[in-house]
Motif scaffolding. Sequence first.
Motif, PDB file in Angstrom:
ATOM      1  N   ARG A  74       0.836  -1.210   0.000  1.00 49.68           N
ATOM      2  CA  ARG A  74       0.000   0.000   0.000  1.00 49.68           C
ATOM      3  C   ARG A  74       0.864   1.251   0.000  1.00 49.68           C
ATOM      4  O   ARG A  74       0.566   2.224  -0.698  1.00 49.68           O
ATOM      5  CB  ARG A  74      -0.914   0.007   1.225  1.00 49.68           C
ATOM      6  N   GLN A  75       1.943   1.219   0.756  1.00 53.87           N
ATOM      7  CA  GLN A  75       2.831   2.382   0.800  1.00 53.87           C
ATOM      8  C   GLN A  75       3.476   2.617  -0.565  1.00 53.87           C
ATOM      9  O   GLN A  75       3.568   3.758  -1.024  1.00 53.87           O
ATOM     10  CB  GLN A  75       3.897   2.187   1.873  1.00 53.87           C
ATOM     11  N   ARG A  76       3.895   1.540  -1.235  1.00 55.94           N
ATOM     12  CA  ARG A  76       4.465   1.693  -2.582  1.00 55.94           C
ATOM     13  C   ARG A  76       3.426   2.253  -3.548  1.00 55.94           C
ATOM     14  O   ARG A  76       3.737   3.120  -4.365  1.00 55.94           O
ATOM     15  CB  ARG A  76       4.972   0.345  -3.095  1.00 55.94           C
ATOM     16  N   ASP A  77       2.182   1.767  -3.458  1.00 56.02           N
ATOM     17  CA  ASP A  77       1.123   2.277  -4.330  1.00 56.02           C
ATOM     18  C   ASP A  77       0.895   3.764  -4.092  1.00 56.02           C
ATOM     19  O   ASP A  77       0.752   4.538  -5.042  1.00 56.02           O
ATOM     20  CB  ASP A  77      -0.181   1.508  -4.100  1.00 56.02           C
ATOM     21  N   GLU A  78       0.854   4.169  -2.829  1.00 51.02           N
ATOM     22  CA  GLU A  78       0.645   5.576  -2.506  1.00 51.02           C
ATOM     23  C   GLU A  78       1.815   6.433  -3.003  1.00 51.02           C
ATOM     24  O   GLU A  78       1.616   7.530  -3.512  1.00 51.02           O
ATOM     25  CB  GLU A  78       0.450   5.764  -0.994  1.00 51.02           C
ATOM     26  N   GLN A  79       3.032   5.923  -2.873  1.00 49.93           N
ATOM     27  CA  GLN A  79       4.195   6.664  -3.369  1.00 49.93           C
ATOM     28  C   GLN A  79       4.142   6.783  -4.890  1.00 49.93           C
ATOM     29  O   GLN A  79       4.470   7.841  -5.439  1.00 49.93           O
ATOM     30  CB  GLN A  79       5.485   5.976  -2.930  1.00 49.93           C
ATOM     31  N   ASP A  80       3.722   5.704  -5.564  1.00 50.45           N
ATOM     32  CA  ASP A  80       3.605   5.758  -7.022  1.00 50.45           C
ATOM     33  C   ASP A  80       2.545   6.773  -7.444  1.00 50.45           C
ATOM     34  O   ASP A  80       2.747   7.540  -8.388  1.00 50.45           O
ATOM     35  CB  ASP A  80       3.269   4.371  -7.586  1.00 50.45           C
ATOM     36  N   LYS A  81       1.415   6.781  -6.732  1.00 51.13           N
ATOM     37  CA  LYS A  81       0.360   7.754  -7.039  1.00 51.13           C
ATOM     38  C   LYS A  81       0.866   9.172  -6.821  1.00 51.13           C
ATOM     39  O   LYS A  81       0.599  10.064  -7.623  1.00 51.13           O
ATOM     40  CB  LYS A  81      -0.865   7.503  -6.164  1.00 51.13           C
ATOM     41  N   ARG A  82       1.581   9.381  -5.707  1.00 50.96           N
ATOM     42  CA  ARG A  82       2.109  10.713  -5.403  1.00 50.96           C
ATOM     43  C   ARG A  82       3.107  11.166  -6.470  1.00 50.96           C
ATOM     44  O   ARG A  82       3.084  12.310  -6.920  1.00 50.96           O
ATOM     45  CB  ARG A  82       2.765  10.704  -4.019  1.00 50.96           C
ATOM     46  N   LEU A  83       3.961  10.239  -6.893  1.00 45.28           N
ATOM     47  CA  LEU A  83       4.937  10.566  -7.927  1.00 45.28           C
ATOM     48  C   LEU A  83       4.248  10.912  -9.239  1.00 45.28           C
ATOM     49  O   LEU A  83       4.611  11.888  -9.906  1.00 45.28           O
ATOM     50  CB  LEU A  83       5.905   9.397  -8.125  1.00 45.28           C
ATOM     51  N   ALA A  84       3.219  10.129  -9.603  1.00 42.74           N
ATOM     52  CA  ALA A  84       2.472  10.413 -10.836  1.00 42.74           C
ATOM     53  C   ALA A  84       1.789  11.773 -10.741  1.00 42.74           C
ATOM     54  O   ALA A  84       1.791  12.549 -11.709  1.00 42.74           O
ATOM     55  CB  ALA A  84       1.448   9.311 -11.094  1.00 42.74           C
ATOM     56  N   LEU A  85       1.204  12.076  -9.577  1.00 44.10           N
ATOM     57  CA  LEU A  85       0.549  13.370  -9.392  1.00 44.10           C
ATOM     58  C   LEU A  85       1.566  14.509  -9.482  1.00 44.10           C
ATOM     59  O   LEU A  85       1.298  15.533 -10.120  1.00 44.10           O
ATOM     60  CB  LEU A  85      -0.170  13.410  -8.049  1.00 44.10           C
ATOM     61  N   GLU A  86       2.723  14.325  -8.875  1.00 42.12           N
ATOM     62  CA  GLU A  86       3.763  15.362  -8.952  1.00 42.12           C
ATOM     63  C   GLU A  86       4.197  15.593 -10.397  1.00 42.12           C
ATOM     64  O   GLU A  86       4.403  16.733 -10.814  1.00 42.12           O
ATOM     65  CB  GLU A  86       4.967  14.968  -8.096  1.00 42.12           C
ATOM     66  N   GLN A  87       4.313  14.506 -11.171  1.00 39.04           N
ATOM     67  CA  GLN A  87       4.700  14.656 -12.576  1.00 39.04           C
ATOM     68  C   GLN A  87       3.608  15.363 -13.371  1.00 39.04           C
ATOM     69  O   GLN A  87       3.897  16.221 -14.211  1.00 39.04           O
ATOM     70  CB  GLN A  87       5.003  13.286 -13.180  1.00 39.04           C
ATOM     71  N   GLN A  88       2.343  15.030 -13.093  1.00 40.34           N
ATOM     72  CA  GLN A  88       1.242  15.708 -13.779  1.00 40.34           C
ATOM     73  C   GLN A  88       1.228  17.193 -13.435  1.00 40.34           C
ATOM     74  O   GLN A  88       1.041  18.042 -14.314  1.00 40.34           O
ATOM     75  CB  GLN A  88      -0.099  15.096 -13.375  1.00 40.34           C
ATOM     76  N   LEU A  89       1.416  17.485 -12.151  1.00 40.30           N
ATOM     77  CA  LEU A  89       1.410  18.882 -11.735  1.00 40.30           C
ATOM     78  C   LEU A  89       2.592  19.651 -12.318  1.00 40.30           C
ATOM     79  O   LEU A  89       2.451  20.812 -12.693  1.00 40.30           O
ATOM     80  CB  LEU A  89       1.411  18.982 -10.208  1.00 40.30           C
ATOM     81  N   GLN A  90       3.740  18.992 -12.423  1.00 43.10           N
ATOM     82  CA  GLN A  90       4.901  19.656 -13.021  1.00 43.10           C
ATOM     83  C   GLN A  90       4.644  19.942 -14.498  1.00 43.10           C
ATOM     84  O   GLN A  90       4.939  21.031 -14.979  1.00 43.10           O
ATOM     85  CB  GLN A  90       6.140  18.793 -12.855  1.00 43.10           C
ATOM     86  N   ALA A  91       4.051  18.981 -15.208  1.00 40.43           N
ATOM     87  CA  ALA A  91       3.729  19.196 -16.620  1.00 40.43           C
ATOM     88  C   ALA A  91       2.695  20.312 -16.760  1.00 40.43           C
ATOM     89  O   ALA A  91       2.806  21.169 -17.646  1.00 40.43           O
ATOM     90  CB  ALA A  91       3.212  17.905 -17.247  1.00 40.43           C
ATOM     91  N   SER A  92       1.716  20.327 -15.864  1.00 37.58           N
ATOM     92  CA  SER A  92       0.695  21.376 -15.885  1.00 37.58           C
ATOM     93  C   SER A  92       1.320  22.733 -15.581  1.00 37.58           C
ATOM     94  O   SER A  92       0.988  23.737 -16.232  1.00 37.58           O
ATOM     95  CB  SER A  92      -0.396  21.050 -14.866  1.00 37.58           C
ATOM     96  N   ASP A  93       2.227  22.775 -14.612  1.00 38.86           N
ATOM     97  CA  ASP A  93       2.913  24.031 -14.296  1.00 38.86           C
ATOM     98  C   ASP A  93       3.712  24.543 -15.488  1.00 38.86           C
ATOM     99  O   ASP A  93       3.705  25.736 -15.789  1.00 38.86           O
ATOM    100  CB  ASP A  93       3.857  23.847 -13.106  1.00 38.86           C
TER     101      ASP A  93
END
Length: 178
Positions: free
Chosen positions: A64-83
Amino acid sequence: MPAFGLMPLSYRAMAVVGLLAVVAGVAGTLAWQVQDWRFGRQLAEQARLHGEALNQLNLAAAARQRDEQDKRLALEQQLQASDQTHYRALSDAQRDQGRLRDRLATADLRLSVLLDAHDSAAGCTVPATPATGGLVHGAPRARLDPAHAQRIVAITDAGDRGLIALQACQAYVRALGR
């Protein structure tokens, strides 16, 4: 002597009773040892099962922790692309506004407004139809003072930046909502 004949028999009975007591004590002790051995085996089995259950829980928590970290990383990448996208839009808008201000300052471009030719209160005597040889077609227009044109461009620049910032905030909220 008959009394003495009974005596060895009572010693025998007491010996048999004593022997039975010793055997019963040994049997009781053996029973306790067997029971202790069985109980110890049950406790060892329970401890093994408990350890396996804890191991499974730890593995599930790590997954679960790995899944949450993967989700967080994907969200950070999406937000960086959006920025980056919104930064690019903002810099493009600022560059376009800068060009427009430069063209207004060099008189390469003039801003004008449409005039209502039927409005007698305007006090403007601009003819509705162009004079012969004129290039103006359509409704009459009045040229704005360059300083006023610069202020209008600054207002639209602030509006453009506000809209771009609003779009960035909306994209951020949408990304968080997923």
